[in-house]
Each structure stands twice: as C-alpha cells, then as structure tokens.
Enzyme design. Sequence first.
Site, PDB file in Angstrom:
ATOM      1  N   GLY A   1       0.911  -1.170   0.102  1.00 39.85           N
ATOM      2  CA  GLY A   1      -0.041   0.106   0.001  1.00 39.85           C
ATOM      3  C   GLY A   1       0.712   1.209   0.028  1.00 39.85           C
ATOM      4  N   HIS A   2       2.106   1.137   0.327  1.00 42.42           N
ATOM      5  CA  HIS A   2       2.998   2.243   0.145  1.00 42.42           C
ATOM      6  C   HIS A   2       3.471   2.627  -1.358  1.00 42.42           C
ATOM      7  CE1 HIS A   2       6.258   5.157   1.214  1.00 42.42           C
ATOM      8  NE2 HIS A   2       5.178   5.630   2.030  1.00 42.42           N
ATOM      9  N   PHE A   3       2.712   3.029  -2.217  1.00 43.28           N
ATOM     10  CA  PHE A   3       2.841   3.340  -3.553  1.00 43.28           C
ATOM     11  C   PHE A   3       2.452   1.965  -4.390  1.00 43.28           C
ATOM     12  CE2 PHE A   3       5.106   6.695  -1.471  1.00 43.28           C
ATOM     13  CZ  PHE A   3       4.187   7.752  -1.786  1.00 43.28           C
TER      14      PHE A   3
END
Length: 124
Positions: A35-37
């Site tokens: 979910g972090h990019f």
Amino acid sequence: MRDGIEVRDVTRLDGEAGAFAGRFRVPADHAILRGHFPGAPLVPGVQLLAAAAAAASLASGRPLAIAAIDDVRWHAPVPPAAEVELQAELAPEPRGLACAGAWLRDGERVAAFRMVLRPERGQP
C-alpha cells in the site's frame, strides 16, 4: 531481524553518547511496503526513523523510543530490498538523548534527521 527489517550490523557505543553506525535492509515482501505506492513500492520514511531508534537502542545497550522528531530531510527514495547505511550520533540533551544522523545508499545520502530518544516506558 527487528520487525522484519534485516539488521546487517550495528557498531556499538562504549557509553551513552557517541557515534554509531549500522546497515539495514527492508525485504521486498515486508508488510510495511503493501500500500505504500502500489506498483512502485518505497520504504516509508517512518520505517527509517524507527530503524535509527532501534539501532540507537542496540548501540547504547538500552531500550529507547522516539520522543520527538525535530527535523527530517528526504533526499532520495529507498526501494525495497535496498541496503542502506546509517551514520548517527547520540548526545545528552535536556529532553533525553539527541540522535542526529544520515541514511546512505551506495554512498549517496537518502535522508538526514534529528530526533530525541528517551528510555522506553517502564525502563529506568
């Protein structure tokens, strides 16, 4: 391994203050990357700060936690599985222990920081 981050080595201190260094790697399958990019994951900066606090704990021989973050400068992203090197110093200050340093990747600065650490709750 601390919290899924590979600690390659941490140079320990003889006392509470002084310089220390370490090498770390966030595995490509680490949960913090989800979910972090999506599609182009990056190691979250907060993970680098947490790793610096963990390295300070190892170097000083006592559990420390982040009490304040005074300054952080991000210079370049850190991709998953990249090895990064920490160069930092601890010094007593009125709020606890000042921890200032830089993260490097392949000799290039990716971040610089200054924060305050204190003993973890329940520690002397």
